[in-house]
Design a protein around this motif. Structure first.
Motif, PDB file in Angstrom:
ATOM      1  N   LYS A   6      40.222 -10.912 -18.160  1.00 25.24           N
ATOM      2  CA  LYS A   6      39.829  -9.507 -18.199  1.00 25.24           C
ATOM      3  C   LYS A   6      38.575  -9.255 -17.356  1.00 25.24           C
ATOM      4  O   LYS A   6      37.621 -10.037 -17.385  1.00 25.24           O
ATOM      5  CB  LYS A   6      39.567  -9.072 -19.639  1.00 25.24           C
ATOM      6  N   SER A   7      38.601  -8.164 -16.624  1.00 28.23           N
ATOM      7  CA  SER A   7      37.427  -7.642 -15.906  1.00 28.23           C
ATOM      8  C   SER A   7      36.724  -8.711 -15.070  1.00 28.23           C
ATOM      9  O   SER A   7      35.540  -8.999 -15.249  1.00 28.23           O
ATOM     10  CB  SER A   7      36.438  -7.017 -16.896  1.00 28.23           C
ATOM     11  N   ALA A   8      37.466  -9.277 -14.144  1.00 25.59           N
ATOM     12  CA  ALA A   8      36.922 -10.320 -13.276  1.00 25.59           C
ATOM     13  C   ALA A   8      36.778  -9.784 -11.848  1.00 25.59           C
ATOM     14  O   ALA A   8      37.701  -9.164 -11.319  1.00 25.59           O
ATOM     15  CB  ALA A   8      37.831 -11.541 -13.280  1.00 25.59           C
ATOM     16  N   THR A   9      35.635 -10.038 -11.252  1.00 25.65           N
ATOM     17  CA  THR A   9      35.407  -9.653  -9.857  1.00 25.65           C
ATOM     18  C   THR A   9      35.921 -10.769  -8.947  1.00 25.65           C
ATOM     19  O   THR A   9      35.511 -11.926  -9.081  1.00 25.65           O
ATOM     20  CB  THR A   9      33.918  -9.404  -9.593  1.00 25.65           C
ATOM     21  N   ILE A  10      36.812 -10.405  -8.036  1.00 21.64           N
ATOM     22  CA  ILE A  10      37.439 -11.387  -7.160  1.00 21.64           C
ATOM     23  C   ILE A  10      36.546 -11.646  -5.944  1.00 21.64           C
ATOM     24  O   ILE A  10      36.109 -10.708  -5.265  1.00 21.64           O
ATOM     25  CB  ILE A  10      38.825 -10.900  -6.681  1.00 21.64           C
ATOM     26  N   VAL A  11      36.278 -12.940  -5.677  1.00 20.41           N
ATOM     27  CA  VAL A  11      35.551 -13.340  -4.467  1.00 20.41           C
ATOM     28  C   VAL A  11      36.495 -14.239  -3.661  1.00 20.41           C
ATOM     29  O   VAL A  11      36.521 -15.446  -3.811  1.00 20.41           O
ATOM     30  CB  VAL A  11      34.242 -14.088  -4.804  1.00 20.41           C
ATOM     31  N   ASP A  12      37.295 -13.597  -2.834  1.00 19.20           N
ATOM     32  CA  ASP A  12      38.291 -14.314  -2.039  1.00 19.20           C
ATOM     33  C   ASP A  12      38.709 -13.439  -0.857  1.00 19.20           C
ATOM     34  O   ASP A  12      39.566 -12.556  -1.005  1.00 19.20           O
ATOM     35  CB  ASP A  12      39.515 -14.656  -2.895  1.00 19.20           C
ATOM     36  N   PRO A  13      38.125 -13.658   0.317  1.00 21.66           N
ATOM     37  CA  PRO A  13      38.461 -12.841   1.484  1.00 21.66           C
ATOM     38  C   PRO A  13      39.941 -12.869   1.858  1.00 21.66           C
ATOM     39  O   PRO A  13      40.412 -11.971   2.563  1.00 21.66           O
ATOM     40  CB  PRO A  13      37.607 -13.459   2.604  1.00 21.66           C
ATOM     41  N   ASN A  51      29.879 -10.806 -16.772  1.00 22.64           N
ATOM     42  CA  ASN A  51      29.792 -10.776 -15.307  1.00 22.64           C
ATOM     43  C   ASN A  51      30.723 -11.815 -14.677  1.00 22.64           C
ATOM     44  O   ASN A  51      30.358 -12.541 -13.753  1.00 22.64           O
ATOM     45  CB  ASN A  51      28.351 -11.022 -14.849  1.00 22.64           C
ATOM     46  N   LEU A  52      31.939 -11.864 -15.176  1.00 27.02           N
ATOM     47  CA  LEU A  52      32.896 -12.879 -14.741  1.00 27.02           C
ATOM     48  C   LEU A  52      33.338 -12.642 -13.298  1.00 27.02           C
ATOM     49  O   LEU A  52      33.708 -11.530 -12.915  1.00 27.02           O
ATOM     50  CB  LEU A  52      34.119 -12.873 -15.665  1.00 27.02           C
ATOM     51  N   HIS A  53      33.294 -13.711 -12.506  1.00 23.52           N
ATOM     52  CA  HIS A  53      33.797 -13.704 -11.143  1.00 23.52           C
ATOM     53  C   HIS A  53      34.843 -14.806 -10.998  1.00 23.52           C
ATOM     54  O   HIS A  53      34.755 -15.852 -11.654  1.00 23.52           O
ATOM     55  CB  HIS A  53      32.670 -13.939 -10.137  1.00 23.52           C
ATOM     56  N   LEU A  54      35.820 -14.560 -10.126  1.00 16.41           N
ATOM     57  CA  LEU A  54      36.875 -15.535  -9.852  1.00 16.41           C
ATOM     58  C   LEU A  54      36.937 -15.815  -8.355  1.00 16.41           C
ATOM     59  O   LEU A  54      36.814 -14.903  -7.538  1.00 16.41           O
ATOM     60  CB  LEU A  54      38.249 -14.995 -10.269  1.00 16.41           C
ATOM     61  N   SER A  55      37.141 -17.070  -8.019  1.00 19.06           N
ATOM     62  CA  SER A  55      37.415 -17.428  -6.631  1.00 19.06           C
ATOM     63  C   SER A  55      38.534 -18.455  -6.612  1.00 19.06           C
ATOM     64  O   SER A  55      38.955 -18.960  -7.655  1.00 19.06           O
ATOM     65  CB  SER A  55      36.166 -18.013  -5.959  1.00 19.06           C
ATOM     66  N   GLN A  56      39.015 -18.765  -5.411  1.00 16.08           N
ATOM     67  CA  GLN A  56      39.897 -19.914  -5.288  1.00 16.08           C
ATOM     68  C   GLN A  56      39.172 -21.158  -5.810  1.00 16.08           C
ATOM     69  O   GLN A  56      37.943 -21.231  -5.785  1.00 16.08           O
ATOM     70  CB  GLN A  56      40.283 -20.137  -3.825  1.00 16.08           C
ATOM     71  N   GLY A  57      39.929 -22.139  -6.262  1.00 17.51           N
ATOM     72  CA  GLY A  57      39.332 -23.353  -6.810  1.00 17.51           C
ATOM     73  C   GLY A  57      38.470 -24.081  -5.792  1.00 17.51           C
ATOM     74  O   GLY A  57      38.819 -24.176  -4.614  1.00 17.51           O
ATOM     75  N   TRP A  58      37.354 -24.620  -6.247  1.00 20.92           N
ATOM     76  CA  TRP A  58      36.402 -25.294  -5.371  1.00 20.92           C
ATOM     77  C   TRP A  58      36.841 -26.734  -5.104  1.00 20.92           C
ATOM     78  O   TRP A  58      37.506 -27.365  -5.922  1.00 20.92           O
ATOM     79  CB  TRP A  58      35.008 -25.296  -5.998  1.00 20.92           C
ATOM     80  N   PHE A  59      36.404 -27.238  -3.942  1.00 20.60           N
ATOM     81  CA  PHE A  59      36.776 -28.577  -3.501  1.00 20.60           C
ATOM     82  C   PHE A  59      35.537 -29.340  -3.055  1.00 20.60           C
ATOM     83  O   PHE A  59      34.678 -28.796  -2.363  1.00 20.60           O
ATOM     84  CB  PHE A  59      37.768 -28.487  -2.331  1.00 20.60           C
ATOM     85  N   ASP A  60      35.437 -30.608  -3.455  1.00 20.43           N
ATOM     86  CA  ASP A  60      34.333 -31.479  -3.035  1.00 20.43           C
ATOM     87  C   ASP A  60      34.910 -32.682  -2.301  1.00 20.43           C
ATOM     88  O   ASP A  60      35.740 -33.412  -2.843  1.00 20.43           O
ATOM     89  CB  ASP A  60      33.521 -31.941  -4.243  1.00 20.43           C
ATOM     90  N   SER A  61      34.449 -32.892  -1.067  1.00 24.89           N
ATOM     91  CA  SER A  61      35.024 -33.924  -0.198  1.00 24.89           C
ATOM     92  C   SER A  61      34.396 -35.299  -0.358  1.00 24.89           C
ATOM     93  O   SER A  61      34.809 -36.248   0.317  1.00 24.89           O
ATOM     94  CB  SER A  61      34.899 -33.491   1.270  1.00 24.89           C
ATOM     95  N   SER A  62      33.396 -35.452  -1.240  1.00 27.19           N
ATOM     96  CA  SER A  62      32.766 -36.769  -1.414  1.00 27.19           C
ATOM     97  C   SER A  62      32.204 -36.911  -2.812  1.00 27.19           C
ATOM     98  O   SER A  62      31.072 -36.514  -3.098  1.00 27.19           O
ATOM     99  CB  SER A  62      31.652 -36.990  -0.378  1.00 27.19           C
ATOM    100  N   VAL A  63      33.023 -37.498  -3.684  1.00 30.90           N
ATOM    101  CA  VAL A  63      32.625 -37.728  -5.071  1.00 30.90           C
ATOM    102  C   VAL A  63      32.833 -39.202  -5.390  1.00 30.90           C
ATOM    103  O   VAL A  63      33.850 -39.788  -5.019  1.00 30.90           O
ATOM    104  CB  VAL A  63      33.461 -36.855  -6.030  1.00 30.90           C
TER     105      VAL A  63
END
Length: 417
Positions: A6-13, A51-63
Motif C-alpha cells: 500500500k502507498s509505495a513510491t516507485i523509484v524505477d526509471p 514513507n515506503l519506497h519500492l525499487s527493483q531488487g538491489w545487486f551486490d557484485s562482491s560479497v
C-alpha cells in the motif's frame, strides 16, 4: 505468496510508474496490478510502512561469506539473511573460502546451500586453482555449474601471460574475468595509502602507483586479447582516468568501487582502528572526488559493499597484523544515500546485473516481483544493533547514515525486518 503493498513510491526509471505513489498487488510472485488504489477483497497480506519506497531488487557484485571453512565468520544462511535485511535480492559471492571455490562441485555446493532462499546467490569461481596464481581453474566447468565470473579475491595475478590466457580462454564462452588492481611488488608490505598520513603514523604505505600499474598492464592485455574484463574496487583518481580512456577505445571493461572508499579517507586511520584496514586502502580526498565524478560520467559501472566478515581474533590485534576487510551489506544503502540523491543511489544499487547475465525485472504488471523496500529519509547513527552479520567488523560504526531498509520481496517470498 500473495501480498498487497500500500502507498509505495516507485523509484524505477524503467517503470511507467516512476516517482508515483501507488498500490502494488503481487500474486504468486508476479506483479498483477499497479494502481493508485487497489481494494483487497481476497484479504491478502498487506504491507503498510512509513514513507515506503519500492525499487527493483538491489545487486551486490562482491560479497564474501565464510562457508565452507570459515563458518565462524559467516555462514551462507546468515549471510543471505543479512543481505535480505539490507535490501539486496541478489549477491555475487566470492571464492575466498577453505577450500577455495574452484571446481564444478564447489559451485554446485554454493548453489545448493542457497536454494529456495529469497536472495539469489550467484557464485564467483576462483580464476586459478586454489587461488594460488599458478594455473587456471576449471573455468568452463564452473560456468556450466552456474559461476558468473572468475576472481582470486583480492589476489593480483602476477603473471601477465596467465592473465592473457585467462582472457583468451574465457572469451570462448563469454566468461567474465576479474583482475584485482594491485602490483604486489610495488605495494610490498604496505598496510595503508602511502602519503604524509602513513609517514606520520609510522605505517608502511601502499602507493597509488601499485594499483595504476596493474590496471594499465591489464588494459593492454585486454586490448590484445579482446576479452571481457572486470576490475573490482578501484580507488585512485588515475585509475578512473585509465578506465575512462579504455572505454573510449571501446574495450570490454567494467569496474566497481567499494562504498567505503566513497566515504572515508586515509586520515581516518589516525586512531589505528583496524576496521579501517581495507584493501585497496582508503585514499585521499582527491581520489574520493575523482571516484564520485567517475560515477557521474559513467566511467565507473557499479558499487559494491565488498562485504568481508572477519572474526574478532583477526581484527582486534595490532594494525600491521590485522586482516583486511569490513562488512558492508547493512550499511550500503544508508552510506550511498548520504552521498547521492535517492535516484542516483538506487541506480547504483541496481546496476551491474547485465554484466553477469542476470535478468532485471522492472516494476510492471506481469513481471516477477523482485523488489527492495525502503524509507530514504530516516537518518540514524550506525551501531552494533544494526549489524546482523556474525562478524562485527564494520568501518561504519558510529557513522551518521541516511535511509532505512525495510526488506525485500523476491523469489516469491517476503522478508520484512
Amino acid at each position: 505468496m500473495n501480498v498487497l503493498v500500500k502507498s509505495a513510491t516507485i523509484v524505477d526509471p524503467k517503470s511507467d510508474f516512476h516517482n508515483q505513489t501507488v498500490d502494488v498487488l503481487i500474486e504468486k510472485g508476479l506483479i498483477s496490478q499497479i494502481s493508485k488504489q487497489i481494494d483487497n477483497p481476497k484479504n491478502h497480506k498487506e504491507i503498510k510502512l512509513e514513507n515506503l519506497h519500492l525499487s527493483q531488487g538491489w545487486f551486490d557484485s562482491s560479497v564474501s561469506f565464510g562457508e565452507p571453512g570459515f563458518e565462524e565468520r559467516e555462514t551462507i544462511a546468515n549471510g543471505l539473511n543479512t543481505a535480505a535485511n539490507s535490501g539486496f535480492t541478489a549477491v555475487a559471492v566470492n571464492s575466498n573460502t577453505n577450500p577455495v571455490i574452484d571446481s564444478y562441485a564447489d559451485i554446485s555446493f554454493l548453489k545448493a546451500k542457497a536454494k529456495n532462499h529469497p536472495v539469489s546467490l550467484y557464485p564467483i569461481g576462483a580464476l586459478t586453482k586454489h587461488s594460488d596464481g599458478e594455473d587456471l581453474a576449471e573455468l568452463f566447468d564452473m560456468t556450466s555449474a552456474g559461476a558468473v565470473a572468475f576472481y582470486d579475491y583480492q589476489k593480483p595475478i602476477k603473471n601477465p601471460n596467465l592473465m592473457k590466457l585467462a582472457l583468451q580462454y574465457a572469451s570462448n564462452f563469454g566468461g567474465l574475468v576479474y583482475s584485482f588492481p594491485q602490483e604486489s611488488k610495488i605495494s610490498g608490505l604496505g598496510v595503508m595509502n602511502e602519503n604524509v598520513t602513513s609517514t606520520s603514523l609510522g605505517l608502511k604505505g601502499n602507493p597509488t602507483l601499485a594499483e595504476e600499474l596493474q590496471i594499465a598492464r591489464d588494459l593492454f592485455i585486454l586490448e590484445y586479447t579482446e576479452g571481457k574484463l572486470h576490475i573490482p574496487t578501484i580507488s585512485t583518481a588515475k585509475s578512473v582516468e585509465l578506465i575512462r580512456a579504455a572505454k573510449q577505445k571501446k574495450l570490454d571493461v567494467t569496474c566497481s568501487v567499494a562504498i567505503h572508499n566513497l566515504v572515508f579517507t586515509d586520515e581516518h586511520l589516525e586512531t589505528f582502528n583496524t576496521n579501517f584496514k581495507v584493501l585497496p586502502p582508503l585514499r585521499t580526498q582527491k581520489d574520493m572526488d575523482a571516484l564520485i565524478e567517475g560515477f557521474k560520467d559513467g566511467t565507473i559501472d557499479m558499487v559494491t559493499s565488498d562485504h568481508n566478515p572477519i572474526d574478532i581474533e583477526h581484527k582486534k590485534i595490532e594494525f600491521d597484523f590485522a586482516k583486511y576487510g569490513t562488512i558492508g551489506l547493512e550499511s550500503a544503502f544508508g552510506a550511498l544515500n548520504s552521498i547521492f540523491t535517492i535516484k542516483k543511489t538506487i541506480e547504483l544499487l541496481t546496476k551491474g546485473k547485465e554484466r553477469y547475465g542476470i535478468k532485471s525485472s522492472p516494476i510492471a504488471v506481469g513481471n516477477d516481483a523482485d523488489l527492495s523496500l525502503f524509507n530514504p529519509e530516516d537518518s540514524y547513527t550506525f551501531s552494533a544493533e544494526n549489524i546482523t552479520s556474525t562478524s562485527k567488523n564494520s568501518i561504519f560504526l558510529g557513522k551518521e547514515l541516511k535511509g532505512k531498509v525495510y526488506g525485500i520481496i523476491s523469489n516469491n517470498q517476503i522478508v520484512i525486518k
